[in-house]
Scaffold this motif. Structure first.
Motif, mmCIF file in Angstrom:
data_model
loop_
_atom_site.group_PDB
_atom_site.id
_atom_site.type_symbol
_atom_site.label_atom_id
_atom_site.label_comp_id
_atom_site.label_asym_id
_atom_site.label_seq_id
_atom_site.Cartn_x
_atom_site.Cartn_y
_atom_site.Cartn_z
ATOM 1 N N ARG A 210 65.879 16.246 6.408
ATOM 2 C CA ARG A 210 64.287 17.200 6.507
ATOM 3 C C ARG A 210 64.439 18.491 7.112
ATOM 4 N NH1 ARG A 210 60.582 16.504 11.574
ATOM 5 N NH2 ARG A 210 62.845 15.967 12.482
ATOM 6 N N LEU A 211 63.810 19.095 6.927
ATOM 7 C CA LEU A 211 63.794 20.897 7.869
ATOM 8 C C LEU A 211 63.209 20.599 8.634
ATOM 9 C CD1 LEU A 211 62.971 24.192 6.559
ATOM 10 C CD2 LEU A 211 61.421 23.079 7.680
ATOM 11 N N VAL A 212 64.153 20.771 9.820
ATOM 12 C CA VAL A 212 63.149 20.761 11.139
ATOM 13 C C VAL A 212 62.870 21.847 11.881
ATOM 14 C CG1 VAL A 212 65.143 18.521 11.925
ATOM 15 C CG2 VAL A 212 66.455 20.912 12.135
ATOM 16 N N ALA A 213 63.531 23.351 11.053
ATOM 17 C CA ALA A 213 63.338 24.388 11.797
ATOM 18 C C ALA A 213 63.707 25.694 10.664
ATOM 19 C CB ALA A 213 63.682 25.013 13.395
ATOM 20 N N ALA A 214 62.757 26.597 11.125
ATOM 21 C CA ALA A 214 63.108 27.772 10.514
ATOM 22 C C ALA A 214 62.912 29.196 10.774
ATOM 23 C CB ALA A 214 62.147 27.662 8.623
ATOM 24 N N ARG A 215 62.969 30.291 10.699
ATOM 25 C CA ARG A 215 63.077 31.390 11.015
ATOM 26 C C ARG A 215 63.038 32.401 10.012
ATOM 27 N NH1 ARG A 215 67.974 33.274 12.580
ATOM 28 N NH2 ARG A 215 69.138 32.398 12.782
ATOM 29 N N ARG A 216 62.316 33.498 10.278
ATOM 30 C CA ARG A 216 62.662 35.067 9.194
ATOM 31 C C ARG A 216 63.699 36.239 10.014
ATOM 32 N NH1 ARG A 216 57.376 34.676 8.715
ATOM 33 N NH2 ARG A 216 56.149 34.750 6.759
ATOM 34 N N ALA A 217 64.761 35.954 9.562
ATOM 35 C CA ALA A 217 65.655 37.359 9.895
ATOM 36 C C ALA A 217 65.777 37.842 8.721
ATOM 37 C CB ALA A 217 66.902 35.884 9.444
ATOM 38 N N GLY A 218 65.038 39.273 8.816
ATOM 39 C CA GLY A 218 65.470 40.243 8.407
ATOM 40 C C GLY A 218 64.768 39.358 6.710
ATOM 41 N N ALA A 219 65.079 39.708 5.868
ATOM 42 C CA ALA A 219 64.614 39.835 4.686
ATOM 43 C C ALA A 219 64.899 38.252 3.839
ATOM 44 C CB ALA A 219 64.766 40.560 3.240
ATOM 45 N N GLU A 220 65.455 37.681 5.135
ATOM 46 C CA GLU A 220 64.773 35.884 4.275
ATOM 47 C C GLU A 220 64.927 35.332 5.656
ATOM 48 O OE1 GLU A 220 69.642 36.268 3.507
ATOM 49 O OE2 GLU A 220 70.053 35.160 5.185
ATOM 50 N N TRP A 221 64.550 33.758 5.509
ATOM 51 C CA TRP A 221 64.305 32.728 6.285
ATOM 52 C C TRP A 221 65.552 31.743 6.317
ATOM 53 C CZ3 TRP A 221 60.201 31.486 8.564
ATOM 54 C CH2 TRP A 221 59.054 31.324 7.854
ATOM 55 N N ARG A 222 65.847 32.331 7.654
ATOM 56 C CA ARG A 222 67.445 30.906 7.884
ATOM 57 C C ARG A 222 66.405 30.046 8.707
ATOM 58 N NH1 ARG A 222 71.123 34.330 9.984
ATOM 59 N NH2 ARG A 222 71.371 35.851 8.088
ATOM 60 N N ALA A 223 66.863 28.186 7.953
ATOM 61 C CA ALA A 223 66.252 27.261 7.990
ATOM 62 C C ALA A 223 67.141 26.700 8.053
ATOM 63 C CB ALA A 223 66.039 26.846 6.697
ATOM 64 N N VAL A 224 66.850 25.424 9.323
ATOM 65 C CA VAL A 224 67.819 24.172 9.753
ATOM 66 C C VAL A 224 67.711 22.896 8.998
ATOM 67 C CG1 VAL A 224 68.852 22.995 11.557
ATOM 68 C CG2 VAL A 224 68.464 25.749 11.804
ATOM 69 N N LEU A 225 68.490 21.945 8.313
ATOM 70 C CA LEU A 225 68.381 20.950 7.350
ATOM 71 C C LEU A 225 69.026 19.845 8.237
ATOM 72 C CD1 LEU A 225 68.739 22.492 4.149
ATOM 73 C CD2 LEU A 225 66.607 22.218 5.179
ATOM 74 N N GLN A 226 68.223 18.850 8.680
ATOM 75 C CA GLN A 226 69.065 17.706 9.307
ATOM 76 C C GLN A 226 69.153 16.767 8.002
ATOM 77 O OE1 GLN A 226 67.935 16.834 13.831
ATOM 78 N NE2 GLN A 226 67.860 15.203 13.016
ATOM 79 N N ALA A 227 70.491 15.854 8.015
ATOM 80 C CA ALA A 227 70.886 14.225 7.495
ATOM 81 C C ALA A 227 70.505 13.624 8.175
ATOM 82 C CB ALA A 227 71.952 14.441 6.488
ATOM 83 N N ALA A 228 70.094 12.499 7.477
ATOM 84 C CA ALA A 228 69.622 11.386 7.752
ATOM 85 C C ALA A 228 70.447 10.958 8.852
ATOM 86 C CB ALA A 228 69.873 10.320 6.591
ATOM 87 N N ASP A 229 71.272 11.196 8.964
ATOM 88 C CA ASP A 229 72.747 10.968 9.580
ATOM 89 C C ASP A 229 72.709 11.823 11.302
ATOM 90 O OD1 ASP A 229 74.278 12.795 9.083
ATOM 91 O OD2 ASP A 229 75.892 12.386 8.455
ATOM 92 N N GLY A 230 71.965 12.873 11.270
ATOM 93 C CA GLY A 230 71.377 13.462 12.144
ATOM 94 C C GLY A 230 72.421 15.132 12.250
ATOM 95 N N ALA A 231 73.512 15.033 11.087
ATOM 96 C CA ALA A 231 74.035 16.512 11.211
ATOM 97 C C ALA A 231 72.772 17.316 10.493
ATOM 98 C CB ALA A 231 74.973 16.028 9.560
ATOM 99 N N GLN A 232 73.436 18.878 10.855
ATOM 100 C CA GLN A 232 72.880 19.647 10.942
ATOM 101 C C GLN A 232 73.128 20.839 9.528
ATOM 102 O OE1 GLN A 232 70.510 21.031 14.584
ATOM 103 N NE2 GLN A 232 68.898 19.206 13.982
ATOM 104 N N GLN A 233 72.327 21.422 9.258
ATOM 105 C CA GLN A 233 72.936 22.498 8.227
ATOM 106 C C GLN A 233 72.181 23.456 8.421
ATOM 107 O OE1 GLN A 233 73.808 21.794 3.789
ATOM 108 N NE2 GLN A 233 76.360 22.034 4.438
ATOM 109 N N GLU A 234 72.730 25.121 7.920
ATOM 110 C CA GLU A 234 72.412 26.204 8.114
ATOM 111 C C GLU A 234 71.906 26.398 6.575
ATOM 112 O OE1 GLU A 234 72.270 29.279 9.910
ATOM 113 O OE2 GLU A 234 70.289 29.000 11.136
#
Ligand SMILES: Cc1cc2nc3c(=O)[nH]c(=O)nc-3n(C[C@H](O)[C@H](O)[C@H](O)COP(=O)(O)OP(=O)(O)OC[C@H]3O[C@@H](n4cnc5c(N)ncnc54)[C@H](O)[C@@H]3O)c2cc1C
Length: 506
Positions: free
Chosen positions: A179-203
């Motif tokens: 699931r995409l849980v958050a995203a923000r603009r950082a300069g010329a790109e988006w930084r998104a936080v993804l969360q897997a079903a086990d709760g682990a997050q990855q940017e």
């Protein structure tokens, strides 16, 4: 939270319904680095809960949506060409009911429908006498006249899945239960936080973010942007009952509330009946129909068919939610099915593109339109291609599905023809990969109901992101209709063993 350099993409697409999966395929095929994330299963929401028509939308003519109907009819031809294993022509009978739309109006509507489908390969509409004919046979004797016209029917979940599969073959990363849980603009790109079903997050980072969240699109939009798009959420339910009539025809029934109800042959022994329409407050994944929706559909059918229908006959039901761009109209049926694209992002900012509404039928054109809209951020993008290239398994050759069936029967003479037909419909030419060298049913492994054997389950785990029993029983196949409680339990056990083994060897 973990992140890695391999986690930088041109396009991050949120939502693997038909719109997200279709875009992922098109974009990956044009050389873009694509990540498609889906919080549940592919087609786990609206895209597995539609009426499964690839159609112009006869009733949209009443709302004068001629552009949408013309475009949809053109797409009907395009999908027939690229996915011949997944679509088939369906003849619809409209029993004429004198207290509904007048006969001249239906005749005119059908002529317009055929006219807008210029160059169509489908049979044209016609007026019919029903009494004493196979089309009239299941109906009450009062229905003596009617009309017939053609559209295509498909398997919506598999159409979505094959787009994701094709995207992956073209280099896209597809992550389900993420699931995409958050995203923000950082300069010329988006930084998104993804969360897997086990709760682990990855940017991850992406130059462009696409919100294809279907009924969740407005919610996502509010989380990602200061704008406040609103969606009208319209729930529609279907029921599945034992086949209502002999013959291959479907029926379009006009209802008292000016809505229409379809009765469509489904999975051989069944009829698919829908849909209801009611506004809801919150999005939800596909669920079953409510008792009042079942009653509404049974009543509509009983009005036309000689044999009345009641809730006890329902063997399965499902409902999905359309997210329609809210144009302030009272009547949900009248809100446009036309899709809205909302592009946000100033100069130098990474863009956010949101999709609101749309139809299964027009997903391919929508993907092209989305990439056109993103053109300024994608200089040198390769031209559109998806109308000319088969979806996986779709290259049936001049012999069509029958030719494929003959070939499968020649290579696997001991397998039952009905099994080969089911596999050919689900996988097209890829049925050969599902079967491998197997010559007998025993060699396909355990049977989990209907035409579902362990060999196909293994194929779906390896190639189609299948993880849970419902992914297979109700989306990648409809074998849930034929699997009893014990078989479902055995499939769940089989899957958990396989999926755990795959995870620990990864
Ligand atoms: C009852 C009914 C009948 C219909 N019949 C037809 C028909 O016969 N023919 C036709 O052409 N069209 C039909 N439609 C319309 C068609 O089904 C929809 O337009 C289409 O399926 C919408 O696809 P989608 O990709 O936008 O949404 P969805 O299929 O809902 O996909 C959106 C996905 O986004 C995911 N998601 C949301 N938020 C996140 C997040 N934060 N992170 C990760 N994933 C997320 C969801 O889990 C979901 O899977 C029908 C619709 C309904 C409701």
């Amino acid at each position: 939270m973990t992140s890695s350099p391999g986690n930088a993409f041109d396009l991050l697409i949120v939502g693997a319904g038909i719109n997200g999966a279709g875009l992922a395929r098109d974009a990956a095929g044009r050389g873009l680095k694509v990540l498609l994330v889906e919080q549940g299963d592919i087609a786990g929401a609206t895209s597995s809960a539609s009426t499964k028509l690839i159609h112009g939308g006869l009733r949209y003519l009443e709302h004068r949506e001629f552009g949408l109907v013309r475009e949809s009819l053109a797409e009907r031809e395009a999908l027939r060409a690229i996915a011949p294993h997944l679509v088939r022509e369906q003849r619809f009978v409209i029993p004429h009911s004198p207290d509904q739309r007048p006969r001249w109006m239906i005749r005119l509507g059908l002529a317009l429908y055929d006219g807008l489908a210029r160059g169509s390969s489908l049979k044209r509409a016609e007026a019919l006498a029903l009494r004493g004919t196979p089309f009239g046979e299941p109906l009450r004797p009062a229905f003596t006249h009617g009309f017939a016209y053609s559209d295509l029917v498909t398997d919506d979940a598999r159409l979505t899945l094959l787009n994701a599969f094709s995207a992956a073959q073209l280099g896209a990363q597809v992550r389900t239960r993420t699931r995409l849980v958050a995203a923000r603009r950082a300069g010329a790109e988006w930084r998104a936080v993804l969360q897997a079903a086990d709760g682990a997050q990855q940017e991850c980072a992406a130059r462009i973010l696409v919100n294809a969240g279907g009924p969740w699109a407005a919610q996502l939009h509010r989380a990602l942007s200061s704008g406040g798009a609103t969606l009208r959420l319209v729930r529609g339910s279907h029921i599945v009952v034992p086949r209502r009539c002999a013959g291959e025809q479907a029926y379009l029934l006009q209802n008292d509330d000016r809505r229409i109800v379809f009765v469509i042959p489904f999975e051989g022994e069944f009829s698919l009946i829908g849909t209801t329409e009611s506004t809801v407050d919150a999005p939800a994944a596909a669920q079953g129909a409510e008792a009042d929706e079942v009653a509404y559909l049974c009543k509509a059918v009983s009005r036309y068919f000689a044999a009345p229908l009641d809730a006890a006959r329902v063997v399965w039901s499902f409902s999905g939610i359309r997210g329609l761009f809210d144009d302030g109209r009272e009547d949900a049926s009248a809100v446009s099915r036309e899709c809205r694209l909302l592009l946000e992002g100033g100069p130098g900012e990474p863009p956010l593109l949101s999709v609101f509404g749309g139809k299964l039928t027009t997903y391919r054109r929508l993907a092209e339109r989305m990439l056109d809209t993103l053109g300024p951020w994608l200089p040198g993008l390769r031209p559109s291609w998806s109308a000319k290239v088969h979806l996986p398994g779709g290259g049936l050759g001049p012999g069509g599905l029958n030719g494929l069936l003959l070939e499968l029967a020649r290579r696997h003479p001991k397998l039952p023809p009905e099994l080969l037909l089911d596999l050919a419909r689900r996988h097209g030419t890829l049925a050969a990969r599902v079967l491998g060298p197997a010559q007998t049913e025993a060699e396909l492994g355990e049977c989990f109901g209907g035409s579902l054997y362990a060999a196909e389950v293994d194929y779906m785990i390896a190639n189609e992101w299948a993880r849970e029993a419902d992914d297979i029983l109700w989306r990648r196949t409809k074998c849930g209709l034929k699997a009893d409680e014990a078989a479902r339990g055995r499939l769940a056990g089989y899957l958990s063993g396989k999926v755990t083994a795959a995870a620990s060897s990864a």
